[in-house]
Scaffold this motif. Structure first.
Motif, PDB file in Angstrom:
ATOM      1  N   PHE A 191      -8.761   2.797 -11.575  1.00 63.63           N
ATOM      2  CA  PHE A 191      -9.191   2.978 -10.158  1.00 63.63           C
ATOM      3  C   PHE A 191      -9.557   1.895  -9.317  1.00 63.63           C
ATOM      4  CE2 PHE A 191     -11.185   5.380  -6.763  1.00 63.63           C
ATOM      5  CZ  PHE A 191     -10.745   6.785  -6.883  1.00 63.63           C
ATOM      6  N   ILE A 192     -10.383   0.997  -9.754  1.00 65.68           N
ATOM      7  CA  ILE A 192     -10.658  -0.227  -9.249  1.00 65.68           C
ATOM      8  C   ILE A 192      -9.540  -1.056  -9.129  1.00 65.68           C
ATOM      9  CG2 ILE A 192     -11.552  -1.565 -11.511  1.00 65.68           C
ATOM     10  CD1 ILE A 192     -13.943  -2.464  -9.545  1.00 65.68           C
ATOM     11  N   THR A 193      -8.667  -1.174  -9.720  1.00 71.31           N
ATOM     12  CA  THR A 193      -7.410  -2.018  -9.771  1.00 71.31           C
ATOM     13  C   THR A 193      -6.426  -1.776  -8.391  1.00 71.31           C
ATOM     14  OG1 THR A 193      -7.586  -2.420 -12.189  1.00 71.31           O
ATOM     15  CG2 THR A 193      -5.486  -2.891 -11.066  1.00 71.31           C
ATOM     16  N   ASP A 194      -6.394  -0.559  -8.491  1.00 71.97           N
ATOM     17  CA  ASP A 194      -5.725   0.214  -7.418  1.00 71.97           C
ATOM     18  C   ASP A 194      -6.409  -0.107  -6.097  1.00 71.97           C
ATOM     19  OD1 ASP A 194      -4.104   1.207  -9.117  1.00 71.97           O
ATOM     20  OD2 ASP A 194      -4.763   3.122  -8.654  1.00 71.97           O
ATOM     21  N   GLU A 195      -7.724  -0.234  -5.955  1.00 68.23           N
ATOM     22  CA  GLU A 195      -8.559  -0.741  -4.995  1.00 68.23           C
ATOM     23  C   GLU A 195      -8.346  -2.144  -4.404  1.00 68.23           C
ATOM     24  OE1 GLU A 195     -10.596   0.011  -1.367  1.00 68.23           O
ATOM     25  OE2 GLU A 195     -10.022   1.426  -3.123  1.00 68.23           O
ATOM     26  N   LEU A 196      -8.259  -2.899  -5.519  1.00 65.81           N
ATOM     27  CA  LEU A 196      -7.902  -4.287  -5.379  1.00 65.81           C
ATOM     28  C   LEU A 196      -6.620  -4.554  -4.827  1.00 65.81           C
ATOM     29  CD1 LEU A 196      -9.679  -5.766  -8.643  1.00 65.81           C
ATOM     30  CD2 LEU A 196     -10.451  -5.827  -6.453  1.00 65.81           C
ATOM     31  N   ALA A 197      -5.458  -3.859  -5.238  1.00 68.99           N
ATOM     32  CA  ALA A 197      -4.266  -3.914  -4.708  1.00 68.99           C
ATOM     33  C   ALA A 197      -4.177  -3.555  -3.110  1.00 68.99           C
ATOM     34  CB  ALA A 197      -3.287  -3.207  -5.543  1.00 68.99           C
ATOM     35  N   GLY A 198      -4.899  -2.646  -2.783  1.00 66.34           N
ATOM     36  CA  GLY A 198      -5.154  -2.318  -1.546  1.00 66.34           C
ATOM     37  C   GLY A 198      -5.463  -3.239  -0.462  1.00 66.34           C
ATOM     38  N   LEU A 199      -6.784  -3.941  -0.973  1.00 64.70           N
ATOM     39  CA  LEU A 199      -7.394  -4.880  -0.109  1.00 64.70           C
ATOM     40  C   LEU A 199      -6.610  -6.215  -0.104  1.00 64.70           C
ATOM     41  CD1 LEU A 199     -11.101  -4.847  -1.732  1.00 64.70           C
ATOM     42  CD2 LEU A 199     -10.313  -4.391   0.559  1.00 64.70           C
ATOM     43  N   GLU A 200      -5.828  -6.462  -1.265  1.00 65.58           N
ATOM     44  CA  GLU A 200      -4.839  -7.708  -1.244  1.00 65.58           C
ATOM     45  C   GLU A 200      -3.740  -7.322  -0.096  1.00 65.58           C
ATOM     46  OE1 GLU A 200      -2.775 -10.637  -4.297  1.00 65.58           O
ATOM     47  OE2 GLU A 200      -2.927  -8.489  -4.880  1.00 65.58           O
ATOM     48  N   ALA A 201      -3.121  -6.242  -0.249  1.00 72.68           N
ATOM     49  CA  ALA A 201      -2.303  -5.991   0.943  1.00 72.68           C
ATOM     50  C   ALA A 201      -2.612  -6.040   2.342  1.00 72.68           C
ATOM     51  CB  ALA A 201      -1.453  -4.713   0.474  1.00 72.68           C
ATOM     52  N   MET A 202      -4.001  -5.520   2.556  1.00 70.32           N
ATOM     53  CA  MET A 202      -4.370  -5.716   3.710  1.00 70.32           C
ATOM     54  C   MET A 202      -4.763  -6.844   4.316  1.00 70.32           C
ATOM     55  SD  MET A 202      -7.965  -3.755   5.103  1.00 70.32           S
ATOM     56  CE  MET A 202      -7.824  -2.066   3.982  1.00 70.32           C
ATOM     57  N   GLY A 203      -5.271  -7.768   3.353  1.00 74.76           N
ATOM     58  CA  GLY A 203      -5.741  -9.133   3.673  1.00 74.76           C
ATOM     59  C   GLY A 203      -4.437 -10.168   3.885  1.00 74.76           C
ATOM     60  N   LEU A 204      -3.276  -9.854   3.512  1.00 74.16           N
ATOM     61  CA  LEU A 204      -2.318 -10.600   3.603  1.00 74.16           C
ATOM     62  C   LEU A 204      -1.197 -10.183   4.598  1.00 74.16           C
ATOM     63  CD1 LEU A 204      -1.396 -11.299  -0.211  1.00 74.16           C
ATOM     64  CD2 LEU A 204      -2.403 -12.776   1.374  1.00 74.16           C
ATOM     65  N   VAL A 205      -1.187  -8.787   4.861  1.00 77.56           N
ATOM     66  CA  VAL A 205      -0.139  -8.434   5.733  1.00 77.56           C
ATOM     67  C   VAL A 205      -0.756  -8.310   7.071  1.00 77.56           C
ATOM     68  CG1 VAL A 205       1.602  -6.515   6.224  1.00 77.56           C
ATOM     69  CG2 VAL A 205       1.073  -6.875   3.906  1.00 77.56           C
ATOM     70  N   THR A 206      -1.650  -7.828   7.201  1.00 74.04           N
ATOM     71  CA  THR A 206      -2.508  -7.663   8.710  1.00 74.04           C
ATOM     72  C   THR A 206      -2.439  -8.848   9.360  1.00 74.04           C
ATOM     73  OG1 THR A 206      -3.487  -5.469   7.783  1.00 74.04           O
ATOM     74  CG2 THR A 206      -3.919  -6.373   9.991  1.00 74.04           C
ATOM     75  N   PRO A 207      -2.934  -9.942   9.003  1.00 72.02           N
ATOM     76  CA  PRO A 207      -3.171 -11.257   9.721  1.00 72.02           C
ATOM     77  C   PRO A 207      -1.716 -11.768  10.096  1.00 72.02           C
ATOM     78  CG  PRO A 207      -4.412 -11.251   7.843  1.00 72.02           C
ATOM     79  CD  PRO A 207      -3.548 -10.264   7.408  1.00 72.02           C
ATOM     80  N   ILE A 208      -0.818 -11.474   9.448  1.00 72.57           N
ATOM     81  CA  ILE A 208       0.708 -11.903   9.851  1.00 72.57           C
ATOM     82  C   ILE A 208       0.927 -11.289  11.109  1.00 72.57           C
ATOM     83  CG2 ILE A 208       3.065 -11.773   9.026  1.00 72.57           C
ATOM     84  CD1 ILE A 208       2.385 -12.177   6.145  1.00 72.57           C
ATOM     85  N   ILE A 209       0.757 -10.128  11.279  1.00 75.28           N
ATOM     86  CA  ILE A 209       1.112  -9.355  12.515  1.00 75.28           C
ATOM     87  C   ILE A 209       0.247 -10.204  13.754  1.00 75.28           C
ATOM     88  CG2 ILE A 209       1.085  -7.104  13.834  1.00 75.28           C
ATOM     89  CD1 ILE A 209       1.300  -5.782  11.033  1.00 75.28           C
ATOM     90  N   PHE A 210      -1.132 -10.033  13.479  1.00 77.29           N
ATOM     91  CA  PHE A 210      -1.829 -10.761  14.534  1.00 77.29           C
ATOM     92  C   PHE A 210      -1.522 -12.262  14.830  1.00 77.29           C
ATOM     93  CE2 PHE A 210      -4.337  -7.150  13.049  1.00 77.29           C
ATOM     94  CZ  PHE A 210      -4.813  -6.628  14.413  1.00 77.29           C
ATOM     95  N   MET A 211      -1.221 -13.062  14.010  1.00 74.63           N
ATOM     96  CA  MET A 211      -0.683 -14.189  14.314  1.00 74.63           C
ATOM     97  C   MET A 211       0.542 -14.388  14.679  1.00 74.63           C
ATOM     98  SD  MET A 211      -1.916 -16.196  10.633  1.00 74.63           S
ATOM     99  CE  MET A 211      -3.445 -16.296   9.812  1.00 74.63           C
ATOM    100  N   ALA A 212       1.498 -13.541  14.400  1.00 71.46           N
ATOM    101  CA  ALA A 212       2.817 -13.612  15.157  1.00 71.46           C
ATOM    102  C   ALA A 212       2.348 -13.121  16.753  1.00 71.46           C
ATOM    103  CB  ALA A 212       3.776 -12.633  14.727  1.00 71.46           C
ATOM    104  N   VAL A 213       1.422 -12.170  16.939  1.00 66.77           N
ATOM    105  CA  VAL A 213       1.342 -11.703  18.484  1.00 66.77           C
ATOM    106  C   VAL A 213       0.887 -12.860  19.082  1.00 66.77           C
ATOM    107  CG1 VAL A 213      -0.038 -10.288  19.954  1.00 66.77           C
ATOM    108  CG2 VAL A 213       1.360  -9.409  17.916  1.00 66.77           C
ATOM    109  N   ALA A 214      -0.321 -13.563  18.505  1.00 68.36           N
ATOM    110  CA  ALA A 214      -1.004 -14.726  19.176  1.00 68.36           C
ATOM    111  C   ALA A 214       0.071 -15.839  19.293  1.00 68.36           C
ATOM    112  CB  ALA A 214      -2.124 -15.267  18.321  1.00 68.36           C
ATOM    113  N   ALA A 215       0.820 -16.164  18.605  1.00 70.24           N
ATOM    114  CA  ALA A 215       1.869 -17.245  18.631  1.00 70.24           C
ATOM    115  C   ALA A 215       2.777 -16.931  19.981  1.00 70.24           C
ATOM    116  CB  ALA A 215       2.548 -17.685  17.468  1.00 70.24           C
TER     117      ALA A 215
END
Length: 772
Positions: A240-264
């Motif tokens: 259960f906690i491992t799945d939660e960690l995987a979700g946090l990692e995906a959120m922390g890596l993918v979402t900023p890429i979108i925002f950085m691309a828009v900012a650039a």
């Protein structure tokens, strides 16, 4: 430029905040879990069996690779909790009379340890908090057919149950499932287990093969009714906690890429316009002897200043968000100490990547500024090339007003700018779809799982496989309307080198209370001999319909046979296997047996049914479907609502940032034209159409692109976050699409209104003067 700079900084801040929150929380959660596991000796391999002597411990210790082993007694019992009409389930775990367990040691939160000779117990914190229990309170439990009182003298935590839940449940239910640790002598006396045990946990030596240890352990426990050993990766709390960690990692890596691309992209638009406006100043600087590098560095500093402002604001907001997430996790995951810890390394890396993305996005503009020859810079920029638009080629220009002809021609002259503006706004639409689709997915999951699949009111679990006659006992309980029995069988399915430990659910011919259906509502046929399995389980075993798999039964005589996969279902939770009850009974060679039943009851007699089931000695658990739904919604609601509000806010920032910057740049580029129109007699409304009509077209064009982009992101999310425990359905309602479009339109309207105010302050006299 302060408005544009703030808008860009806010976009950067949004991405940085998501990254800091997610990755810092991830590191905090992962580090806290690792330290907790190590300090309190969380086991690495687990095994259950029917009954074995205590001498098994020394034999297990001699298995190559085993570092430490610990035998214990584990039993599930019915609890009678004051103020709770339905029976709760308690898991009783033995602990030494004196000292601490060798493995899975306990952290005493409040109270004291039990004293030998008394039926004093330790209780898990989640269950205690849910019922406001304090040391000294008590509950009643049916121990081996006898009603006993359990006095809770301490409240504890265990690394084995960071999430306190029964392995058979889909989600934790802290109200109806409790953990209790009981002195060993009391457990032996209560369950007639003197000198015996039925559960084992162990740790491994460094470099030991877990698979080899499990194989040897299963062979050793065969004679004692072993039900299959498994590693930490199959332990429910750990998964259960491992799945939660995987979700946090995906959120922390993918979402900023979108925002950085828009900012650039935004920075590139702004810097391109700034450099075009400052051609004469650049030429003068170069004429006075400034080098290309110095001119380029000047604009680099401008970009860096905007990015740094966004990084600082995003870091502070991310820390605030992280504290909120930590509070949610602290209530759900039970650690002795859990505080949000700001990860400086993550913040630094995010800041460096933000600056790098911004500079890469503006590289072309910076190169143009640094390489612009002085003589060329002193001349006005050449006018854009004119060519007929598609509308003009078709002869439809007469249908448009002069203002709309200007808009179409402007978009035609700068197609790349229009395309990137559309992509920027569509990113906001897509993120809104992604943020809101989870509500649709949860609604569908509840409807599918609890109304289409599970139609029962109660699920009753029996202490051990029992004859089919107990169904008559259930049917004679006042208030029970319908009963369907099932036979759960613990097995390990193998296909070559691949295997998975699960349970086959043996079901009767009539399946009205629990259906085996696909998400489209089509029932699966269980009349043929064979297994119907989850799509996820078939993929894990690398099997297809028609293939045969080895079935290793993990209870009773532990026969080994083969079975053909006759169908698959796209269910949403667990890695399940279904078959007819007759087929399961033939596999076990035990004759007709059941391990539980589903039933529907009259609402007015529900309390009477609960009372009867509490007094039934062979009933070990009663699960209410409505209680499961309540637990599901309450578990998901808090975290989902908080994350949804963050995502919506960030998407609005992107939409407003893109539209506002596009409008401001358009105004800067065409201020002389717009002022000239005013001098020639155009009204404010007509001039506003020229300015804002372009933005309206871009926004309307971006909405369908953004909806498609959102669908793609949802597909990627559901695919990447699918686990053995849950598969998120790809369901997006029309309302979610409409809400995303409306929010972006409102953000665009607000941005346009802010820019339109500047039209009233155009310098009408400046256009009468020629440029020097």
């Amino acid at each position: 430029m302060k408005g544009q700079a703030i808008a860009i900084a806010l976009v950067i801040a949004s991405g940085v905040a998501m990254s800091v929150m997610s990755l810092s929380t991830l590191k905090t959660l992962d580090g806290t879990r690792a330290a907790y596991y190590e300090r309190y000796r969380f086991a690495q391999v687990f095994a259950g069996f029917k009954r074995g002597p205590r001498t098994l411990e020394s034999r297990v210790q001699h298995i190559p690779g085993v570092a430490r082993a610990d035998l214990r007694i584990v039993q599930n019992v019915n609890l009678i909790v004051p103020g709770l009409p339905e029976p709760a389930v308690g898991k009783l775990i033995s602990i030494p009379d004196h000292g601490t367990p060798k493995l899975n040691q306990l952290y005493l939160r409040r109270g004291r340890l039990p004293e030998p000779g008394r039926l004093e117990v330790l209780v898990g914190e989640s269950f205690a908090n849910e019922h406001s229990f304090q040391p000294g309170d008590s509950v009643e439990a049916i121990l081996n057919g006898r009603l006993r009182e359990l006095t809770m003298v301490g409240i504890v935590l265990s690394p084995e149950y960071i999430v306190e839940m029964d392995p058979g449940d889909m989600l934790p239910d802290f109200k109806r499932f409790g953990l209790f640790w009981v002195p060993e002598t009391e457990m032996e006396a209560a369950f007639d287990m003197e000198g015996a045990a039925n559960d084992l946990s162990l740790t491994l030596m460094r470099g030991a093969s877990e698979d080899d240890v499990i194989r040897r352990l299963d062979n050793l426990l065969d004679d004692w009714g072993g039900v299959g050993s498994y590693g930490r990766d199959e332990h429910m709390s750990h998964r259960f906690i491992t799945d939660e960690l995987a979700g946090l990692e995906a959120m922390g890596l993918v979402t900023p890429i979108i925002f950085m691309a828009v900012a650039a992209f935004l920075l590139n638009m702004v810097m391109t316009r700034v450099i075009a406006m400052q051609r004469e100043q650049i030429a003068a600087l170069k004429a006075f002897g400034y080098y290309n590098l110095e001119v380029g560095w000047h604009y680099c500093k401008m970009v860096t200043l905007i990015v740094v402002a966004g990084v600082v604001a995003g870091t502070l907001f991310g820390v605030w968000m992280g504290h909120g997430m930590a509070a949610l996790y602290a209530a759900f995951f039970k650690f002795p100490i859990f505080y949000f810890q700001f990860d400086l390394q993550t913040a630094v890396i995010t800041a460096v990547l933000s600056v790098a993305a911004a500079l890469v996005g503006t590289l072309n503009s910076l190169r143009a500024a640094s390489q612009l020859p002085p003589a060329e810079a002193m001349r006005p920029a050449p006018p854009g090339k004119f060519s007929k638009t598609i509308i003009e080629r078709m002869g439809l220009q007469r249908l448009l007003s002069p203002a709309w002809r200007m808009i179409i021609r402007q978009l035609h002259r700068q197609p790349l700018k229009a395309v990137f503006s559309v992509l920027g706004i569509s990113a906001a639409v897509g993120i809104l779809v992604l943020g809101n689709f989870m509500n649709d997915a949860m609604d569908f999951l509840i409807d599918f799982q609890f109304r289409q699949v599970q139609r029962q009111d109660l699920q009753v679990s029996l202490f051990e496989p029992t004859g089919i006659d107990v169904v008559n006992d259930f049917q004679h309980i006042t208030g029970v309307r319908q009963v369907e029995a099932f036979r759960g069988l613990a097995v390990r399915l193998r296909n070559g080198a691949r295997s998975h430990r699960t349970a086959i659910q043996g079901m009767g011919k009539t399946r009205q209370l629990y259906r085996v259906v696909n998400q489209n509502g089509v029932d699966q046929d269980l009349s043929r001999d064979g297994l119907v399995v989850s799509d996820a389980l078939a993929r894990k075993l690398n099997s297809r319909v028609g293939d045969s798999v080895v079935v290793e039964v993990l209870e009773g005589e532990r026969p080994v046979t083969s079975a053909r996969i006759v169908g698959t279902i796209d269910d949403l939770s667990g890695l399940n296997a279904f078959a007819s009850r007759d087929f399961v009974n033939r596999i076990t060679r035990e004759g007709p047996r059941i391990t539980g039943a589903w039933m529907t009851v009259d609402a007015e007699h529900l309390d009477d049914v609960y009372a009867s089931l509490k007094e039934t000695p062979y009933v070990v658990g009663v699960n209410s479907k409505e209680a499961t739904i309540d637990s599901f919604t309450s578990t998901v609601a808090d975290s989902q609502l908080q994350m949804q509000s963050f995502v919506i806010g960030f998407a609005i920032v992107i939409a407003a940032g893109v539209v506002y910057n596009t409008a401001r740049i358009t105004l800067s580029e065409r201020d002389r034209e717009l002022a000239t129109m005013r001098v020639l007699g155009f009204t404010h409304a007509e001039v506003s159409v020229v300015l804002l009509g372009e933005l309206a077209l871009l926004t309307l064009a971006a909405i369908p692109v953004g909806l498609a982009f959102g669908y793609a992101m949802v597909w990627l999310t559901t695919t990447s976050l699918a686990t053995d425990l849950f598969r998120i359905p790809l369901v997006i309602s029309t309302g979610t699409f409409a809400q995303a479009a409306i929010i972006v339109l409102l953000a665009a309207f607000a941005s346009g209104w802010m820019v339109r105010r500047r039209l009233y302050h155009l310098d009408l006299f400046a256009v009468l003067k020629g440029k020097e």
